[in-house]
Structure formats: C-alpha cells, structure tokens
Enzyme design. Sequence first.
Site: not given
Ligand code: 3HC
Length: 405
Positions: A144, A156, A195
């Site tokens: 996961h 996971e 989750n």
């Molecule tokens: N590829 C490469 N780099 C990326 C990228 C990608 N697709 N997307 C973002 N980045 C980089 C950005 O360039 C940025 O780099 P920098 O800090 O060096 O400038 C960095 O990652 C952070 O991105 P942003 O500035 O665009 O945005 P944020 O600081 O808001 O970060 C996020 C975005 C990492 C998504 C953050 O908001 C976060 O950690 N959110 C929580 C996500 C989470 O909880 N995920 C788990 C969800 S549950 C799940 O997935 C389970 C499933 O079963 C549903």
Amino acid sequence: MKITDLNNVAVIGAGDMGHGIAELCALNGYNVYLKDIGQKFLDRAKNRIRESLNILARKGKLKDDNIETVLGRIIPTLDYKQALENCGLVIEAVPEIMSLKKSVFIELDFNLPKSAVIATNTSNMSITELASQIKRSSQVIGMHFFNPVILMKAIEIIRGNDTSNETMKFAEDFAYSLHKLPIPVLKDVPGFIVNRVLAPSSVLLNKIIEKKIATSNQIDANFRKIGQPMGPFELMDYVGLDIYKHGADYFAQKIDPEFKSPKWVNDLINEGKLGKKTDYGIYDWSSGRPTINLEDTTEKVDSKDLLLVQVNEAAKLIENGVVEYPGDIDLAIQNATGNVSGIFWLLKNDREYLINRLNFIADEMGVEIFRPIEFLKEMTIPSARKALKARKKKRKEQENQKNNK
Ligand code: 3HC
C-alpha cells in the site's frame, strides 16, 4: 522470487497511484509495463510522469539518469499478455471495487510467469479475499503506497492469511530497492494501519460538519496552524472523495456501520465533485491548491480530539497484534502523511483525562467506536524512534547474513 532476479515490473492501472508507482519503479532502474484499459489513460499518465520528472530534474534528483532514460523504461500497453509475460512482480492499482480487482487477479495469474509475485495497492480491502481467487495465494501480498507516491516514504506491506515469509521478505526488499520505508502489517485487517487509524477521525469530522459545529475551512485552518501539511478536508479532496467513500463504506460493512460515508459527501460525489481530480470537491481546485483562509480558525473544535480517536483506534491494532512494533504506527503515519509528530505524544498527557475525554466525545456525538478500549489504560507509550532502530538493526542483520552466505 528473489529481488536480485527482478528486472521487469508491471503496474496495472495508470491513475493517481498507478502512474506514481510506475514512475518510482522506473526511477529506481526497473523496466515497467504500465497497463490500462484506454490509450487516453496511458497518455495522461505519461504526461504526469514527465511533469514530475521535470521537477526532479530541476532539483538535480535524477542521479545519473536523464528524463528520457527514465521515461524509456516505461512501456505503456493495453494488453495483459505483453504487460505480464516477462515480469517478476505486478502491482495492481485499479479502482477500489472488489469484483473488478478479483477479475484482474484472474488475468494476472493466467499471464504471469509461475514464480511471479502479485501485489495489490488496495487502500483497505482484504488481501486474503483477493488471493483466494487464484492458486498462487502464497505469492500474493498487499503493498500500500501513499499519495503522492514519489514523495511519501512509507509503504505498508500487508500479509494475507496465505502469504509466505518469502513473499513478505521479497516485498520488503523491493520497497527498500525503491528507497522507501516498508512497514509490515502482520494481520489482514480492513484499512491496515494508516487508513484504519485515520478512519474514526473522519467520522468525528463528519459529525462536526453535520452538527454545524464548525466549517471545513475552520478545521483545516486549525490543522495548518499546528504545522500539518494539509488539513483533513483538503486531504479528502486531494485523495478523492470517491476513494474516501469506498474506504468508509468498506469499514461500515466490515467493522461497524458507524464508519459509513455521510450524506454530504455522497451528495458531492453525485454532483461529480470528487475533489482535486475533477477540479471541485469540498474545495475549488480549478486554479491549483485551494485557498484556505488561515485566519478563519475555530475554538469550538479541539484538534487534539481528532488525534485522540486515532490513538484509541491505534490501541485496538496494537492489542490485536497487527503491528510488529507498536511504534510502527507513528512511523507509518509520519512517513505516509507528513504528520511529523505522529499521534502517541498525546499519551504523555494525563491518561485519565484522555480516557474521560474519549467517553465524553462518544456520548456527545453518539458514536460508540470512539469509546476508549480497556487496553488504552495500560498500554506503554509506543516509540517510533525505537521501532525505526529495531527495523534498521534487523535489516543490517539480514544484510550480514546474506553477505556471509
Ligand atoms: N513529483 C516531484 N516532486 C513533487 C511532486 C511530484 N509529483 N509534487 C510536488 N513535488 C515537490 C514540489 O516541487 C515541492 O518541492 P520543494 O519543497 O523543493 O519546492 C514539494 O514537493 C512540495 O510540493 P508543493 O510545494 O507543491 O506543495 P506542498 O508543500 O503543499 O506539499 C504535499 C504537497 C507533499 C502533498 C503535502 O501537502 C503533504 O504532505 N500532504 C499530505 C499528503 C498525505 O497525507 N498523503 C497520504 C494520503 S492517504 C493515502 O494516500 C492512502 C490511500 O490509500 C488513499
């Protein structure tokens, strides 16, 4: 199957998770057959991967590779046979519909070499039930990943009832080869660790919205204020309200009806508002990340309550022997969601107060799944640091054993 023999990987489903998994595998040197049911999904996935690789290249994170080399390792296909016939591992990442996954599993089993491992990226569903479709159930495992796959470090690794030790070890080795942190899940429970632990806080959030105690913006602003990368409602939108609903309804069916997805979420879904992927959900994503008014916070909701119900759910998993080390829960949460503090720090506060508070929330909201379990009274405070140390030690011992052979 041994990790050293693995060169070719297949990923089934090129959506949010599938395209990220394919990118990650290609970045780490694997050839990846990316299979979907329509060319437009494959084209979209390839564009998303290119965009992400561009970001990584700008930051100098592609090591010796360039974008074209990494992209060249990804072979898009619409055909199961082409995708699978030379692969040692497949990761299934199709939508969260049990009957669909089961039919995909039959194709996988039919087309893969006999020694290949089948991993499913299901968010919540039973690995054992999926494996029961096919003969090679000892070679089926849950892997996961978390969204966005490239950035979130945890994976996971879920043991189904029939999964062999060899398959567990293979999946862990594979996760390390992707430079991720594998977190073993020893029992096949709905929602696994992250989750599952997050699920009761969603129920509490829904009650807060239904009872009009606070708005989604106010709650998200509260969370951002305490340093979380995203508030819970923005995260629901980010992951997709449809994905959220599948999970909630699955928990309602398998654990307790109180987990059921609420009407206000179902209404948004019926209007086609699924969150980030459709530009609209709880928030407006049409111009990128939604604007949360960080000044519009609320004192009517204590953010700690949302973590407290998570601690209670986590205690249930520890008592039930789902994790190898109790600290694995914080380790998983930290590395899957960017919540750097985890949840168990709350136990350092007055335990009696916490228990009373959980009883109060259960009474106030009329929700029994919040009721504190007995074990919570006596459990020692889990340590993510200790869990990580133990995991690194075990890994080192395994490496030494391998070198001495
Ligand atoms: N590829 C490469 N780099 C990326 C990228 C990608 N697709 N997307 C973002 N980045 C980089 C950005 O360039 C940025 O780099 P920098 O800090 O060096 O400038 C960095 O990652 C952070 O991105 P942003 O500035 O665009 O945005 P944020 O600081 O808001 O970060 C996020 C975005 C990492 C998504 C953050 O908001 C976060 O950690 N959110 C929580 C996500 C989470 O909880 N995920 C788990 C969800 S549950 C799940 O997935 C389970 C499933 O079963 C549903």
